[in-house]
Motif scaffolding. Structure first.
Motif, PDB file in Angstrom:
ATOM      1  N   ASP A  22       0.841  -1.196   0.000  1.00 51.18           N
ATOM      2  CA  ASP A  22       0.000   0.000   0.000  1.00 51.18           C
ATOM      3  C   ASP A  22       0.874   1.244   0.000  1.00 51.18           C
ATOM      4  O   ASP A  22       1.043   1.901   1.031  1.00 51.18           O
ATOM      5  N   ILE A  23       1.439   1.566  -1.159  1.00 50.14           N
ATOM      6  CA  ILE A  23       2.287   2.749  -1.242  1.00 50.14           C
ATOM      7  C   ILE A  23       1.476   4.014  -0.990  1.00 50.14           C
ATOM      8  O   ILE A  23       1.988   5.001  -0.453  1.00 50.14           O
ATOM      9  N   ASP A  24       0.166   3.980  -1.314  1.00 50.35           N
ATOM     10  CA  ASP A  24      -0.674   5.150  -1.065  1.00 50.35           C
ATOM     11  C   ASP A  24      -0.789   5.424   0.430  1.00 50.35           C
ATOM     12  O   ASP A  24      -0.783   6.577   0.860  1.00 50.35           O
ATOM     13  N   GLY A  25      -0.893   4.348   1.234  1.00 49.76           N
ATOM     14  CA  GLY A  25      -0.962   4.527   2.678  1.00 49.76           C
ATOM     15  C   GLY A  25       0.325   5.091   3.244  1.00 49.76           C
ATOM     16  O   GLY A  25       0.304   5.936   4.150  1.00 49.76           O
ATOM     17  N   LEU A  26       1.463   4.628   2.730  1.00 51.80           N
ATOM     18  CA  LEU A  26       2.751   5.158   3.170  1.00 51.80           C
ATOM     19  C   LEU A  26       2.885   6.620   2.788  1.00 51.80           C
ATOM     20  O   LEU A  26       3.345   7.451   3.587  1.00 51.80           O
ATOM     21  N   ARG A  27       2.464   6.948   1.581  1.00 51.93           N
ATOM     22  CA  ARG A  27       2.547   8.337   1.120  1.00 51.93           C
ATOM     23  C   ARG A  27       1.649   9.240   1.971  1.00 51.93           C
ATOM     24  O   ARG A  27       2.059  10.334   2.380  1.00 51.93           O
ATOM     25  N   ALA A  28       0.442   8.783   2.270  1.00 54.05           N
ATOM     26  CA  ALA A  28      -0.474   9.592   3.085  1.00 54.05           C
ATOM     27  C   ALA A  28       0.075   9.797   4.486  1.00 54.05           C
ATOM     28  O   ALA A  28       0.008  10.895   5.045  1.00 54.05           O
ATOM     29  N   SER A  29       0.639   8.746   5.072  1.00 56.40           N
ATOM     30  CA  SER A  29       1.224   8.873   6.405  1.00 56.40           C
ATOM     31  C   SER A  29       2.359   9.882   6.407  1.00 56.40           C
ATOM     32  O   SER A  29       2.523  10.651   7.363  1.00 56.40           O
ATOM     33  N   SER A  30       3.150   9.892   5.326  1.00 59.60           N
ATOM     34  CA  SER A  30       4.316  10.782   5.282  1.00 59.60           C
ATOM     35  C   SER A  30       3.926  12.250   5.242  1.00 59.60           C
ATOM     36  O   SER A  30       4.764  13.119   5.481  1.00 59.60           O
ATOM     37  N   ALA A  51       4.768   6.706  13.691  1.00 55.53           N
ATOM     38  CA  ALA A  51       3.691   5.847  13.201  1.00 55.53           C
ATOM     39  C   ALA A  51       4.234   4.703  12.355  1.00 55.53           C
ATOM     40  O   ALA A  51       3.756   3.558  12.455  1.00 55.53           O
ATOM     41  N   THR A  52       5.231   4.985  11.557  1.00 58.25           N
ATOM     42  CA  THR A  52       5.809   3.957  10.698  1.00 58.25           C
ATOM     43  C   THR A  52       6.542   2.920  11.532  1.00 58.25           C
ATOM     44  O   THR A  52       6.443   1.711  11.278  1.00 58.25           O
ATOM     45  N   SER A  67      17.520  -9.612  -6.867  1.00 57.79           N
ATOM     46  CA  SER A  67      17.070  -8.475  -6.067  1.00 57.79           C
ATOM     47  C   SER A  67      17.875  -8.352  -4.779  1.00 57.79           C
ATOM     48  O   SER A  67      18.637  -9.251  -4.419  1.00 57.79           O
ATOM     49  N   ILE A  68      17.685  -7.241  -4.077  1.00 49.13           N
ATOM     50  CA  ILE A  68      18.414  -6.965  -2.838  1.00 49.13           C
ATOM     51  C   ILE A  68      18.243  -8.136  -1.878  1.00 49.13           C
ATOM     52  O   ILE A  68      17.120  -8.477  -1.514  1.00 49.13           O
ATOM     53  N   PRO A  69      19.312  -8.757  -1.413  1.00 51.30           N
ATOM     54  CA  PRO A  69      19.141  -9.919  -0.538  1.00 51.30           C
ATOM     55  C   PRO A  69      18.561  -9.601   0.836  1.00 51.30           C
ATOM     56  O   PRO A  69      17.816 -10.411   1.390  1.00 51.30           O
ATOM     57  N   LEU A  70      18.863  -8.424   1.418  1.00 50.40           N
ATOM     58  CA  LEU A  70      18.300  -8.064   2.716  1.00 50.40           C
ATOM     59  C   LEU A  70      17.745  -6.646   2.631  1.00 50.40           C
ATOM     60  O   LEU A  70      18.487  -5.666   2.652  1.00 50.40           O
ATOM     61  N   TYR A  71      16.410  -6.561   2.540  1.00 54.37           N
ATOM     62  CA  TYR A  71      15.732  -5.268   2.482  1.00 54.37           C
ATOM     63  C   TYR A  71      15.016  -5.036   3.806  1.00 54.37           C
ATOM     64  O   TYR A  71      14.183  -5.847   4.238  1.00 54.37           O
ATOM     65  N   VAL A  72      15.330  -3.923   4.462  1.00 55.60           N
ATOM     66  CA  VAL A  72      14.768  -3.552   5.757  1.00 55.60           C
ATOM     67  C   VAL A  72      13.846  -2.370   5.506  1.00 55.60           C
ATOM     68  O   VAL A  72      14.299  -1.258   5.233  1.00 55.60           O
ATOM     69  N   GLY A  73      12.529  -2.616   5.578  1.00 57.32           N
ATOM     70  CA  GLY A  73      11.551  -1.655   5.120  1.00 57.32           C
ATOM     71  C   GLY A  73      11.329  -0.475   6.040  1.00 57.32           C
ATOM     72  O   GLY A  73      11.899  -0.374   7.132  1.00 57.32           O
ATOM     73  N   PRO A  74      10.454   0.453   5.621  1.00 61.82           N
ATOM     74  CA  PRO A  74      10.194   1.667   6.399  1.00 61.82           C
ATOM     75  C   PRO A  74       9.784   1.356   7.833  1.00 61.82           C
ATOM     76  O   PRO A  74       8.898   0.543   8.093  1.00 61.82           O
ATOM     77  N   GLY A  75      10.463   2.000   8.776  1.00 56.72           N
ATOM     78  CA  GLY A  75      10.087   1.921  10.173  1.00 56.72           C
ATOM     79  C   GLY A  75      10.572   0.709  10.937  1.00 56.72           C
ATOM     80  O   GLY A  75      10.338   0.607  12.147  1.00 56.72           O
ATOM     81  N   VAL A  76      11.246  -0.225  10.294  1.00 53.25           N
ATOM     82  CA  VAL A  76      11.720  -1.423  10.991  1.00 53.25           C
ATOM     83  C   VAL A  76      12.784  -1.029  12.015  1.00 53.25           C
ATOM     84  O   VAL A  76      13.703  -0.270  11.703  1.00 53.25           O
ATOM     85  N   GLU A 134      12.953   5.898   7.786  1.00 53.71           N
ATOM     86  CA  GLU A 134      12.334   5.826   9.118  1.00 53.71           C
ATOM     87  C   GLU A 134      12.716   4.569   9.896  1.00 53.71           C
ATOM     88  O   GLU A 134      12.239   4.370  11.021  1.00 53.71           O
ATOM     89  N   SER A 135      13.550   3.698   9.341  1.00 51.49           N
ATOM     90  CA  SER A 135      14.040   2.553  10.109  1.00 51.49           C
ATOM     91  C   SER A 135      15.133   3.028  11.060  1.00 51.49           C
ATOM     92  O   SER A 135      15.699   4.112  10.899  1.00 51.49           O
ATOM     93  N   ALA A 136      15.438   2.199  12.077  1.00 46.49           N
ATOM     94  CA  ALA A 136      16.407   2.651  13.076  1.00 46.49           C
ATOM     95  C   ALA A 136      16.929   1.479  13.893  1.00 46.49           C
ATOM     96  O   ALA A 136      16.287   0.428  14.014  1.00 46.49           O
TER      97      ALA A 136
END
Length: 337
Positions: free
Chosen positions: A127-135, A143-144, A164-173, A197-199
């Motif tokens: 849901d890229i639209d949800g991520l965009r709206a949250s941003s 929130a992320t 593809s990228i072997p280890l992808y750590v998504g937004p907010g992880v 927003e990951s940390a």
């Protein structure tokens, strides 16, 4: 009492799931065709030594908290099969439930070889639209992070990249730890991608012997990570780049790539005409889509620059007399010596 000790005392105990039954382990390790559905694990599976799991594995939602996999030196995935972002070999995913999220915590994977890729996702997975709206709201970072998996442990996990990228750590992880193991094979992008927003990731004692199309670790609007005591074979590419990918998909990046520690790493295979192995502030708004998030008074909407501040870069080596410094700083970047 120090702040570090106090935080350690206040941290919640890790979640521990029940052991998988012999029937669940048998189902996981049974022969599988390419279109066999993924296994959703909610227990901790310890495999017999050397077993090859051909099914994809998903840890989804709160019911997967504390679950995991000990391959005992075996593998997951099919060697040589091209990997895709939408059908990862291993997935750790949050699940939307009404207005909230069901989040997996403290998933653990140990002593495994993963052929293909692992994806860790919360908000934005489908849901890229949800991520965009949250941003477009001031509290986007919190929130992320509240919607994303936390506490994933990768212990002596070896990735064999197949596209593809072997280890992808998504937004907010938050709170991912990778210790030991490494990366080999070939990626069309990076080996590790720490998204916006990951940390709080820790990447330590990992061997990077992978061919990548760009730098090996991307720190894109990710903060407070520790990248320490790793060994990189660069093959003429970059090593660790810190930046903020302003405006991509119209998503505002709120967090800056700041307060990271990059120390004690060994870089081999640097080339004359490539950037330094570590670049603090590698983009500074130099992307055609930076204006796609315009119109809001915060984050990359208000300022396209990376704003990479408070990063500690120390004790990294290349072994090359003609490259005495491993670090290159972009415009406006601030880094500690």
């Amino acid at each position: 009492m120090s702040v570090v000790v106090l935080l350690a005392l206040l941290a919640p105990d890790p979640v521990i799931a029940r052991p998988c039954s012999s029937a669940e382990v048998a189902a996981l390790t049974a022969p599988a065709a390419a279109d066999t559905p993924a296994v959703h694990l909610t227990c901790f599976a310890t495999l017999p030594p050397g077993v090859a799991v051909r099914r994809h594995i998903v840890f989804e939602g709160a019911e997967a908290s504390g679950a995991g996999l000990d391959c005992s030196g075996g593998s997951v995935g099919v060697p040589g099969r091209p990997s895709t972002t939408r059908d990862p070999t291993v997935a750790v995913w949050s699940r939307r439930e009404g207005r909230g999220w069901s989040i997996p915590r403290d998933v653990r994977i140990t002593r495994c070889t993963i052929h293909g890729n692992l994806r860790v996702w919360g908000l934005g997975r489908s849901d890229i639209d949800g991520l965009r709206a949250s941003s477009r709201t001031p509290g986007h970072t919190a929130a992320t992070q509240a919607a994303a998996p936390t506490g994933l442990m990768l212990d002596n996990v070896a990735f064999v990249a197949t596209g593809s990228i072997p280890l992808y750590v998504g937004p907010g992880v938050t709170g991912l730890r990778m210790t030991g193991g490494g990366f080999r094979g070939q990626s069309v992008s990076t080996a590790i991608y720490l998204d916006a927003e990951s940390a709080g990731a820790v990447i330590r004692n990992v061997a990077f012997a992978i061919r990548t199309a760009r730098e090996q670790i991307a720190v894109d609007g990710s903060a407070r990570n520790r990248i320490e005591d790793n060994r990189f074979q660069l093959n003429g590419r970059g090593g660790v780049f810190l930046y903020r990918n302003c405006g991509e998909d119209g998503v505002i990046r709120h967090q800056t790539p700041s307060d990271n520690v990059i120390s004690g790493n060994r870089f081999e295979g640097a080339a004359w005409l490539t950037p330094r192995p570590i670049v603090v502030g590698s983009r500074e708004g130099r992307r055609r889509y930076c204006g796609d998030d315009a119109g809001y008074p915060f984050g990359s909407s208000a300022d396209d620059r990376d704003r990479a501040t408070g990063n500690i870069v120390s004790g990294n080596t290349t072994g090359l007399r003609w490259l005495p410094s491993t670090v290159q700083a972009g415009r406006g970047a601030v880094r500690a010596p």
